[in-house]
Design an enzyme around this catalytic site. Structure first.
Site, PDB file in Angstrom:
ATOM      1  N   HIS A  93       0.843  -1.196   0.000  1.00  0.00           N
ATOM      2  CA  HIS A  93       0.000   0.000   0.000  1.00  0.00           C
ATOM      3  C   HIS A  93       0.880   1.248   0.000  1.00  0.00           C
ATOM      4  O   HIS A  93       1.765   1.384   0.826  1.00  0.00           O
ATOM      5  CB  HIS A  93      -0.920   0.015   1.228  1.00  0.00           C
TER       6      HIS A  93
ATOM      7  N   TYR B 181      -9.220   5.590   7.440  1.00  0.00           N
ATOM      8  CA  TYR B 181      -9.355   5.937   8.856  1.00  0.00           C
ATOM      9  C   TYR B 181     -10.386   7.065   8.918  1.00  0.00           C
ATOM     10  O   TYR B 181     -10.151   8.145   8.366  1.00  0.00           O
ATOM     11  CB  TYR B 181      -8.030   6.440   9.425  1.00  0.00           C
TER      12      TYR B 181
ATOM     13  N   PRO C 169      -4.323   0.408  18.763  1.00  0.00           N
ATOM     14  CA  PRO C 169      -4.080  -0.104  17.407  1.00  0.00           C
ATOM     15  C   PRO C 169      -4.075   0.952  16.298  1.00  0.00           C
ATOM     16  O   PRO C 169      -3.658   0.653  15.178  1.00  0.00           O
ATOM     17  CB  PRO C 169      -5.230  -1.088  17.191  1.00  0.00           C
TER      18      PRO C 169
ATOM     19  N   LYS D  65       1.053  -0.192  15.121  1.00  0.00           N
ATOM     20  CA  LYS D  65       2.472  -0.285  15.502  1.00  0.00           C
ATOM     21  C   LYS D  65       2.828  -1.523  16.335  1.00  0.00           C
ATOM     22  O   LYS D  65       4.006  -1.851  16.479  1.00  0.00           O
ATOM     23  CB  LYS D  65       2.869   0.966  16.301  1.00  0.00           C
TER      24      LYS D  65
ATOM     25  N   TYR E  47       4.076   6.415  10.104  1.00  0.00           N
ATOM     26  CA  TYR E  47       3.231   5.276   9.748  1.00  0.00           C
ATOM     27  C   TYR E  47       4.051   4.172   9.067  1.00  0.00           C
ATOM     28  O   TYR E  47       3.896   2.993   9.380  1.00  0.00           O
ATOM     29  CB  TYR E  47       2.083   5.737   8.835  1.00  0.00           C
TER      30      TYR E  47
END
Ligand code: APR
Ligand code: PHB
Length: 395
Positions: free
Chosen positions: A78, A206, A298, A302, A390
């Protein structure tokens, strides 16, 4: 009771989650004998559904352990994520911003590959071990004891790796006076559903919404993983599939809500959200790694990646110790890990604070949250900061 089966090895690893199994493989590849002692059955370990976003560094660690073949074939690379709020979606393009990506590959699959590699290596693994206990890790020759099929066993070793998760025996074996614990418990959990339906979008979404946070994730092109924020007091039984899909749809922007393909859930559970760090991560000849030492909420995925970076530091420290008698890696283990752990704690806490609906937040706090989202998607510098964290900060 006297042990009626005694063995010895170099490193006794407690726990066969991703941290314990990856450490076992890295040590085996380095020629360091080890044993893994796990309280549950392999089926039980594989039945846990957890996140599945791998940083490049985690993929590299799995490659070093020789378990990256299937992940390279089946993992989905991704290049970014999407943030959804105020009825619109905003893409954060990791690849364009910092030239790195993440790989979507479930933790269950990582565990399955590690189990297969361990079995092929012939290194011993004890599943269904009861009454696991740690002894003398403050002396030269630590021991791990356990009961299996009614008989007591004892493993003498040079070092113990406590990879037995948040509720394990390793951290609990250290006197409370020797540790400092940092903790934040959030007033909500994530209700997760796994379903054999195509993901709603090509990348993760998200979503921040006045009804609460939602996340659209996936395991493959045919298996989706969705979450909605729920109060900590909620029970999964109160959530029929229809109620879940309805709630998820309401938290997404209109095109996503329309594109959502629903189907029967194949797993449904609620996970609490917690930030937790235990300092230090070493006590004599006991080293804590992964969830045994720290927990992140979550948001940002990580947990598995931190577990992987801990065990790479530990495997390197042990290899230098055995190969060259060099103690520095082991001596610096706790400090080195904690520096990275705290940055991931900060990022996970920040993403959680940014995207969730906090029950006790006042009108000012809501406006600040909206302004932060607005600033983030409008600022390349802020997007780059999110992207850098990220995909994973450098080890
Ligand atoms: N004795 C032996 N094994 C134990 C004991 C015990 N007393 N207590 C727990 N275990 C086992 C658990 O059954 C589990 O299989 O230790 C293992 C710990 O595995 P995880 O909880 O998966 O932790 P870790 O390997 O550190 O992986 C971290 O898991 O929770 C996620 O977000 C987290 O993805 C991250 C990953
Ligand atoms: C998941 O796919 O389960 C997942 C993905 C991203 C997260 C958390 C969980 O931030």
């Amino acid at each position: 009771m006297a042990a009626n089966g005694s063995t010895s090895t170099r490193v006794a690893i407690v726990g066969a989650g991703p941290a314990g199994l990856l450490l076992g493989q890295l040590l085996t590849v380095a020629g360091i004998d080890n044993i893994v002692i796990e309280r549950r059955s392999p089926e039980h370990v594989l039945a846990r559904i957890r996140a599945g976003i791998l940083e490049c560094g985690t993929v590299d660690a799995l490659a070093r352990a020789g378990v990256d073949a299937r992940l390279r074939r089946e993992g989905l690379v991704h290049h970014g994520i999407e943030l959804s709020f105020g009825g619109a979606r905003h893409r954060i393009d990791f690849h364009a911003l910092i030239g790195r990506d993440v790989t979507v590959y479930g933790q269950t699959e990582v565990t399955r590959d590690l189990m297969a590699a361990r079995q092929a290596s012939g290194m011993p693994t004890v599943y269904d071990a009861e009454e696991v206990s740690l002894h003398d890790f403050d002396a030269q020759r630590p021991r791990v004891r356990y009961r299996k099929a009614g008989a007591m066993h004892e493993v003498a070793c040079d070092f113990i790796a406590g990879c037995d998760g948040f509720h394990g025996v390793s951290r609990a074996s250290v006197p409370a006076t020797a540790t400092q614990v940092f903790e934040r418990v959030y007033p909500f959990g994530w209700l997760g559903v796994l379903s054999d339906t195509p993901p709603v979008a090509d990348e993760l979404i998200y979503a921040s919404h006045p009804r609460g946070f939602a996340l659209c994730s996936m395991r493959s092109k045919t298996r989706s993983r969705y979450y909605v924020q729920v109060p900590s007091t909620e029970q999964p039984e109160a959530w029929s599939d229809a109620r879940f899909w309805d709630e998820l749809r309401r938290r997404l922007d209109a095109p996503a809500a329309e594109a959502l393909v629903t189907g029967p859930s194949i797993e449904k559970s609620i996970a609490p959200l917690r930030s937790f760090v235990c300092e230090p991560m070493r006590f004599g000849r006991l080293f804590l790694a992964g969830d045994a030492a720290h927990i992140v909420p979550p948001t940002g995925a990580k947990g598995l990646n931190l577990a992987a970076s801990d065990v790479v530091y530990l495997a390197d420290g042990l290899a230098a110790h055995y190969r060259d008698g060099d103690p520095r890696g082991l001596d610096q283990y706790s400090e080195t890990c904690l520096r990275r752990v705290w940055k991931a704690e900060r990022f996970s806490w920040w993403m959680t604070s940014l995207l969730h609906w906090f029950p006790d937040a006042d009108a000012f706090a809501h406006r600040i949250q909206q302004a932060e989202l607005d600033y983030l998607v409008g600022s390349e510098a802020a997007c780059r900061s999110l992207a850098e964290n990220y995909v994973g900060l450098p080890r």
